[in-house]
Design a protein around this motif. Structure first.
Motif, PDB file in Angstrom:
ATOM      1  N   GLU A  75       0.859  -1.189   0.000  1.00 24.69           N
ATOM      2  CA  GLU A  75       0.000   0.000   0.000  1.00 24.69           C
ATOM      3  C   GLU A  75       0.890   1.232   0.000  1.00 24.69           C
ATOM      4  O   GLU A  75       1.996   1.227   0.567  1.00 24.69           O
ATOM      5  N   LYS A 122       0.476   5.759   0.033  1.00 29.77           N
ATOM      6  CA  LYS A 122      -0.419   6.917   0.049  1.00 29.77           C
ATOM      7  C   LYS A 122       0.311   8.121   0.617  1.00 29.77           C
ATOM      8  O   LYS A 122       1.394   7.996   1.209  1.00 29.77           O
ATOM      9  N   TYR A 162       2.063   0.482  -6.423  1.00 30.30           N
ATOM     10  CA  TYR A 162       1.684  -0.795  -5.822  1.00 30.30           C
ATOM     11  C   TYR A 162       2.448  -1.960  -6.450  1.00 30.30           C
ATOM     12  O   TYR A 162       2.652  -2.012  -7.672  1.00 30.30           O
TER      13      TYR A 162
END
Length: 465
Positions: free
Chosen positions: A137, A139, A176
């Protein structure tokens, strides 16, 4: 011993005229069976048999004879090697293989420790060390930093890339499922790893590509889209005539040979050939009109009549009955060897995903997208997005061995790059702007061919618009 008159009459018996250069060559080499081989290889509508139809011989533009013997070795991606998915267990093997091989490339340059060993031992708190993991992940935080969760076979950990450090620029391009190495320090509570440096599998700075010792030139194109009402037939005919007047030994086509059927909504209204078999018959007829001395290598794309999941198998025999004998069909992706120069052919569907994940990327930057693949040593790093991937026991999309040339297509926009000795080529398309592309504001660069001299690896672009 044949004489000139006998040779001429043998061609006349089959309603063919023969150029004096051909007669002279047969006499000089004293090969009676060569007459029959030449006759068997000329297209049906041929009137005059010129030297271009002599196997292994072709006249250059200055009129001198040039001896070529193009040879193709399929290193990977030959028919029947794509395999099938046997169950969920293959996914485990697939990702383990990806991690082990890409992680090994990083580990060959930097020492690293297992993530579990890092977080379980208090010895490494605030001590500089390196870990390698696959990105699960990624972000941005509310404070503008970048955070990624990476995992290896032992454990996972969250890695923070601070926006005030130089490493942040590289961290912005983390996507990813790519495999990365991170150098930094673990927090006191063992829950967060503060990154100071980012490593990728990448290509060594001192990489030196192989160059052929023998003369030879290869032509690179993709996305022909035969059957579409936007296929540029006139431009293709000019291209075919140009090939006939050249000394090129190879033609490589990286997918979307035809437009296909049912690929997108209302496609039928944009087709001039509405039968998929007839589309391939038309494409095969086009290839048959090209010089028989050339080696043609063709791989599929997402418009072709094979499964959408990559790696894609070769076009089935039922659709290629009219393809010429000098055409070699390979899978997508495939590695072919041209006189020692390795070419990685990949249609390039994953560029759609990478554009959506990498800040600032666009379809006009197909060269940059090829660089991003090479940096990650993977053709489609992000799994489970627009690019369907058939997970087998090994990851066929890893860029290994390293090629001299990466040949892509799909985006219909020309891009050429040279990254650490690897030449990246995307030659565009043979289709003018479609209605969908117009809606998406995509402006294709059609009717281009890129020629590479295999002795120098220098590309040259030719337009047939």
């Amino acid at each position: 011993m044949l004489d000139a008159q006998e040779i001429t009459h043998r061609f006349l018996d089959t309603k063919l005229q023969v150029h004096p250069e051909v007669v002279r060559y047969i006499l000089e080499n004293n090969e009676p069976d060569l007459i029959e081989r030449i006759i068997a290889g000329v297209p049906k509508d041929t009137i005059v048999v010129s030297a271009k139809y002599i196997p292994g011989i072709h006249p250059t533009r200055d009129g001198t004879r040039f001896l070529i013997d193009p040879s193709v070795e399929v290193v990977s991606g030959s028919a029947g090697t794509s395999g099938c998915v046997n169950g969920t267990s293959d996914y485990l093997h697939y990702f383990r293989d990806r991690y082990a091989r890409l992680g090994g490339m990083i580990r060959s340059r930097v020492g690293a420790m297992p993530i579990e060993g890092l977080i379980r031992s208090t010895r490494y708190r605030q001590e500089e060390c390196t870990v390698i993991g696959m990105v699960a992940e990624v972000k941005n935080t509310t404070n503008g930093h970048r955070i990624a969760e990476i995992e290896d076979s032992s454990a996972s950990i969250s890695v923070l890339f601070r926006k005030d450090l130089p490493v942040f620029a590289d961290a912005q391009r983390i996507i990813y499922d790519e495999v990365i190495g991170v150098k930094g320090k673990l927090s006191n509570d063992g829950r967060l790893f503060f990154a100071e440096q980012l490593y990728r599998p990448d290509i060594r700075i001192d990489n030196t590509p192989f160059r052929s010792e023998q003369p030879g030139k290869a032509v690179f194109i993709s996305d022909v889209h035969v059957g579409s009402n936007t296929f540029l037939e006139g431009a293709w005919n000019r291209f075919a005539d140009w090939l006939s007047d050249s000394d090129f030994g190879y033609l490589l086509i990286a997918g979307d040979l035809v437009d296909g059927i049912g690929i997108y909504p209302n496609q039928e209204s944009e087709l001039t050939i509405k039968n998929i078999y007839e589309q391939y018959d038309a494409f095969g007829a086009m290839l048959s009109e090209l010089p028989s001395r050339m080696k043609i290598i063709a791989s599929p794309g997402n418009h072709d009549v094979v499964r959408g999941a990559e790696p894609q198998p070769v076009i089935p025999d039922a659709f290629t009955k009219k393809f010429p004998a000098n055409c070699t069909l390979v899978e997508n992706p495939a590695v072919v060897n041209l006189q020692g120069v390795r070419v990685l052919m990949y249609h390039g569907r994953s560029i759609d995903d990478m554009i959506g994940l990498i800040p600032g990327a666009s379809y006009e930057q197909s060269g940059l997208m090829m660089e991003e693949m090479l940096i990650r040593r993977h053709l489609a790093p992000a799994y489970g997005r627009r690019t369907p991937i058939a997970a087998g026991k090994t990851d066929r999309l890893i860029i290994d061995p390293l090629p001299e040339i990466l040949h892509t297509g799909h985006v219909h926009i020309k891009g050429i790059t040279n990254y650490r000795g690897v030449l990246g080529i995307n030659a565009g398309t043979w289709q003018s702007q479609t209605l969908f592309q117009k809606q998406m504001n995509v402006n294709p660069t059609p009717a281009l061919a890129v020629v590479v001299d295999l002795q120098t690896l220098v590309p040259e672009t030719f337009s047939f618009a």
